[in-house]
Scaffold this active site. Structure first.
Site, PDB file in Angstrom:
ATOM      1  N   CYS A 127      27.907  36.021 -27.932  1.00  0.00           N
ATOM      2  CA  CYS A 127      27.104  34.784 -27.993  1.00  0.00           C
ATOM      3  C   CYS A 127      25.949  34.778 -26.985  1.00  0.00           C
ATOM      4  CB  CYS A 127      27.986  33.560 -27.781  1.00  0.00           C
ATOM      5  SG  CYS A 127      29.325  33.452 -28.970  1.00  0.00           S
ATOM      6  N   ASN A 129      28.936  27.038 -34.782  1.00  0.00           N
ATOM      7  CA  ASN A 129      28.684  28.068 -33.766  1.00  0.00           C
ATOM      8  C   ASN A 129      28.306  29.368 -34.472  1.00  0.00           C
ATOM      9  OD1 ASN A 129      28.821  30.085 -31.849  1.00  0.00           O
ATOM     10  ND2 ASN A 129      30.703  29.348 -30.897  1.00  0.00           N
ATOM     11  N   HIS A 168      23.440  27.519 -26.038  1.00  0.00           N
ATOM     12  CA  HIS A 168      24.293  28.077 -27.085  1.00  0.00           C
ATOM     13  C   HIS A 168      25.136  26.940 -27.658  1.00  0.00           C
ATOM     14  CE1 HIS A 168      27.150  30.263 -29.322  1.00  0.00           C
ATOM     15  NE2 HIS A 168      28.101  30.272 -28.405  1.00  0.00           N
TER      16      HIS A 168
HETATM   17  O1  UT7 Z   1      30.829  30.840 -28.672  1.00  0.00           O
HETATM   18  C1  UT7 Z   1      31.900  31.440 -28.019  1.00  0.00           C
HETATM   19  C2  UT7 Z   1      32.463  30.562 -27.013  1.00  0.00           C
HETATM   20  N1  UT7 Z   1      33.444  29.688 -27.607  1.00  0.00           N
HETATM   21  C3  UT7 Z   1      33.623  28.501 -27.047  1.00  0.00           C
HETATM   22  O2  UT7 Z   1      32.926  28.147 -26.152  1.00  0.00           O
HETATM   23  C4  UT7 Z   1      34.770  27.648 -27.519  1.00  0.00           C
HETATM   24  C5  UT7 Z   1      35.415  26.989 -26.302  1.00  0.00           C
HETATM   25  N2  UT7 Z   1      36.577  26.201 -26.624  1.00  0.00           N
HETATM   26  C6  UT7 Z   1      36.505  25.049 -27.334  1.00  0.00           C
HETATM   27  O3  UT7 Z   1      35.467  24.666 -27.787  1.00  0.00           O
HETATM   28  C7  UT7 Z   1      37.746  24.229 -27.461  1.00  0.00           C
HETATM   29  O4  UT7 Z   1      38.725  24.738 -26.583  1.00  0.00           O
HETATM   30  C8  UT7 Z   1      38.305  24.157 -28.899  1.00  0.00           C
HETATM   31  C9  UT7 Z   1      37.401  23.360 -29.774  1.00  0.00           C
HETATM   32  C10 UT7 Z   1      38.479  25.563 -29.459  1.00  0.00           C
HETATM   33  C11 UT7 Z   1      39.673  23.487 -28.898  1.00  0.00           C
HETATM   34  O5  UT7 Z   1      39.563  22.190 -28.344  1.00  0.00           O
HETATM   35  P1  UT7 Z   1      40.551  21.695 -27.212  1.00  0.00           P
HETATM   36  O6  UT7 Z   1      40.250  20.298 -26.953  1.00  0.00           O
HETATM   37  O7  UT7 Z   1      40.435  22.673 -26.070  1.00  0.00           O
HETATM   38  O8  UT7 Z   1      41.938  21.807 -27.925  1.00  0.00           O
HETATM   39  P2  UT7 Z   1      43.221  22.639 -27.485  1.00  0.00           P
HETATM   40  O9  UT7 Z   1      43.020  24.086 -27.756  1.00  0.00           O
HETATM   41  O10 UT7 Z   1      43.619  22.227 -26.109  1.00  0.00           O
HETATM   42  O11 UT7 Z   1      44.272  22.080 -28.514  1.00  0.00           O
HETATM   43  C12 UT7 Z   1      44.670  20.708 -28.498  1.00  0.00           C
HETATM   44  C13 UT7 Z   1      45.529  20.461 -29.728  1.00  0.00           C
HETATM   45  C14 UT7 Z   1      46.610  21.504 -29.927  1.00  0.00           C
HETATM   46  O12 UT7 Z   1      47.752  20.877 -30.427  1.00  0.00           O
HETATM   47  P3  UT7 Z   1      48.984  20.517 -29.441  1.00  0.00           P
HETATM   48  O13 UT7 Z   1      49.423  21.835 -28.875  1.00  0.00           O
HETATM   49  O14 UT7 Z   1      48.414  19.602 -28.405  1.00  0.00           O
HETATM   50  O15 UT7 Z   1      49.953  19.878 -30.355  1.00  0.00           O
HETATM   51  C15 UT7 Z   1      46.028  22.384 -31.007  1.00  0.00           C
HETATM   52  O16 UT7 Z   1      47.018  23.033 -31.765  1.00  0.00           O
HETATM   53  O17 UT7 Z   1      44.700  20.501 -30.894  1.00  0.00           O
HETATM   54  C16 UT7 Z   1      45.301  21.380 -31.842  1.00  0.00           C
HETATM   55  N3  UT7 Z   1      44.230  21.945 -32.670  1.00  0.00           N
HETATM   56  C17 UT7 Z   1      43.808  21.349 -33.794  1.00  0.00           C
HETATM   57  N4  UT7 Z   1      44.173  20.210 -34.393  1.00  0.00           N
HETATM   58  C18 UT7 Z   1      43.521  19.870 -35.526  1.00  0.00           C
HETATM   59  C19 UT7 Z   1      43.534  23.081 -32.475  1.00  0.00           C
HETATM   60  N5  UT7 Z   1      42.643  23.243 -33.461  1.00  0.00           N
HETATM   61  C20 UT7 Z   1      42.793  22.178 -34.298  1.00  0.00           C
HETATM   62  C21 UT7 Z   1      42.163  21.788 -35.477  1.00  0.00           C
HETATM   63  N6  UT7 Z   1      42.558  20.631 -36.048  1.00  0.00           N
HETATM   64  N7  UT7 Z   1      41.172  22.503 -36.048  1.00  0.00           N
END
Ligand code: UT7
Length: 341
Positions: free
Chosen positions: A121, A294, A264
Site C-alpha cells: 500500500c 482500499n 492511503h
Molecule cells: O491497506 C493495508 C492496511 N490495512 C489496514 O490499515 C486495515 C487496518 N485494520 C482495520 O481497518 C480494522 O482493524 C478492521 C476494519 C479490519 C477491523 O475493525 P476492528 O474494529 O479492528 O474490528 P476487530 O478486528 O477488532 O473485530 C471486532 C469484531 C470481531 O468480533 P468479536 O470477536 O468481537 O465477536 C470480528 O469478528 O468484529 C468482527 N468482524 C466483523 N463483523 C461483521 C470482523 N469483520 C467483520 C465484518 N462484519 N466484516
C-alpha cells in the site's frame, strides 16, 4: 532513456493525474449475502459503502492502461515521449514479465524503460520517490507512475474481516523535469521506511518461493490476503502521524502549509485519527473510501484524481501524501500540484 549529462539538475514536477475504476460496483448489501456481515458494521468500522471490482477478463494491466490513457489525454502527452514507466502493484498480471512492460507496449511508450515495484500500500509513494530521483538525477525527463491493483483476485471471499475492505482500481501521475523551477516548487521530498519484523501482520502466506502454490498442504486461503486487523490498525494510526511529521520537519514546513492531505484509503477511522493528530481540518483531507474501498497502491492517485476532478485542488497547492501497509512499509511525500496549462 537520457544519459546523465552533468548539467544543472532539473526539479521534478507533478503535472497530471488520472484514474480508472472498473465498472462493476460491489455494494455492502451484496456482501451481506456472501459472508456474515452487515452494511452497518462495514460502514461504521471502515467507512466503506461500495467498491469497484474488475471484470473477469480484466487484469491489473488493463486497469493501469485505462488510467495511463486518461493521463496522456488530459496532459496532452505522447506515449512516445515517456522515458520511464513505473507501476506500483502487489497484484501483477504475472510474476513476470513486469506489468509495466505490458502497459508500455499497449500504450505505445516505445522509448520507455518499464518496471514494477512492490511496496504494497506504500507502493505509490515509493514509486513517486523513485521517479523523482530519476528526474532530478537527469536520467529521465518524463516519467509515468501508476498504482494499479486487482485485489479482488487475492482476497479470500470467505473471510469477512478482509473481503469487505479490498477493491480494484488504478491511478496514474506524470512527473516531468523542470529546468527553471524554484526551490519550494515541484516535488519537495519524501520520508520512506520499512520494518520487516511486522511481515506476518499482513501477508499472503504461500504462492512465492518460500511456499510455492504447488507445495503440499497449501490451502486456497493461504494464497489470499491474511491480516491481523487490530495490529495493523495500531501501526497505521501511529506511522501516518510519525512519517508526515518527520517529513514536514525535514522540509521546514508545518501542517498549516499543507493544502490537502491525500492519505492511503484503508479505513476512514485511521484517516480521521491521523488528520486529528496532525491538526489538519476535515475539509483539507481527501476521503473517497466510501465508494472506492482500499485499492492498496492505487488508492492515493485515485483519491488525488477525484479531488482534482471535483475542483478541490488549485495550482500550487501543497499536497501531503501518506501511505502505509504490508511489509511493514510506509511513505510520506510532499508535492506541489503544478498541472500543465
Ligand atoms: O491497506 C493495508 C492496511 N490495512 C489496514 O490499515 C486495515 C487496518 N485494520 C482495520 O481497518 C480494522 O482493524 C478492521 C476494519 C479490519 C477491523 O475493525 P476492528 O474494529 O479492528 O474490528 P476487530 O478486528 O477488532 O473485530 C471486532 C469484531 C470481531 O468480533 P468479536 O470477536 O468481537 O465477536 C470480528 O469478528 O468484529 C468482527 N468482524 C466483523 N463483523 C461483521 C470482523 N469483520 C467483520 C465484518 N462484519 N466484516
Amino acid at each position: 532513456m537520457l544519459a546523465l549529462t552533468g548539467r544543472t539538475r532539473p526539479r521534478a514536477r507533478l503535472t497530471g493525474v488520472a484514474s480508472y475504476l472498473p465498472e462493476r460496483v460491489l455494494t455492502n448489501a451484496e456482501l451481506e449475502t456472501m459472508v456474515d456481515t452487515t452494511d452497518k458494521w462495514i460502514r461504521e468500522r471502515t467507512g466503506i459503502s461500495e467498491r469497484h471490482i474488475a471484470a473477469d477478463d480484466q487484469a491489473t494491466s488493463d486497469l493501469a492502461l485505462g488510467a495511463a490513457q486518461a493521463l496522456l489525454r488530459s496532459t496532452r502527452t505522447s506515449a512516445a515521449d515517456l522515458d520511464l514507466l513505473i507501476i506500483a502493484t502487489t497484484t501483477p498480471d504475472h510474476i513476470f514479465p513486469p506489468t509495466a512492460t505490458l502497459v508500455a507496449d499497449q500504450l505505445g511508450a516505445t522509448s520507455a524503460a518499464a518496471l514494477d515495484i512492490n511496496a504494497v500500500c506504500s507502493g505509490f509513494v515509493y514509486g513517486l520517490a523513485h521517479a523523482t530521483g530519476m528526474v532530478e538525477s537527469g536520467l529521465a525527463r518524463k516519467v509515468m507512475v501508476i498504482g494499479a491493483e486487482t485485489l479482488s483476485r487475492i482476497v479470500d471471499w470467505n473471510d469477512r474481516s478482509t473481503c469487505v475492505l479490498f477493491a480494484d482500481g488504478a491511478g496514474a501521475v506524470l512527473i516531468e523535469a523542470d529546468d527553471e523551477g524554484d526551490p519550494g516548487s515541484g516535488v519537495i521530498g519524501f520520508e520512506l521506511g520499512a520494518d520487516g519484523s511486522g511481515k506476518d501482520l499482513l501477508c499472503i502466506p504461500a504462492g512465492g518461493s518460500r511456499r510455492p502454490a504447488r507445495s503440499e498442504g497449501v490451502e486456497p486461503a493461504d494464497l489470499c490476503i491474511q491480516m491481523a486487523g487490530r495490529e495493523v490498525f495500531r501501526f497505521a494510526t501511529g506511522i501516518m502521524v510519525e512519517s508526515a511529521t518527520r517529513l514536514l520537519q525535514e522540509a521546514g514546513l508545518t501542517t498549516d502549509d499543507v493544502d490537502l492531505l491525500v492519505p492511503h484509503q484503508a479505513n476512514s477511522r485511521i484517516i480521521q485519527h491521523a488528520a486529528e493528530k496532525l491538526e489538519i481540518p476535515p475539509e483539507k483531507v481527501v476521503t473517497n473510501i466510501d465508494h472506492v474501498g482500499n485499492t492498496s497502491s492505487a488508492s492515493i492517485p485515485v483519491a488525488l484524481a477525484e479531488a482534482v476532478e471535483q475542483g478541490n485542488v488549485a495550482p500550487g497547492d501543497l499536497l501531503l501524501m501518506v501511505g502505509f501497509g504490508a511489509g511493514l512499509t510506509w511513505g510520506a511525500g510532499l508535492v506541489r500540484w503544478e498541472p500543465r496549462t
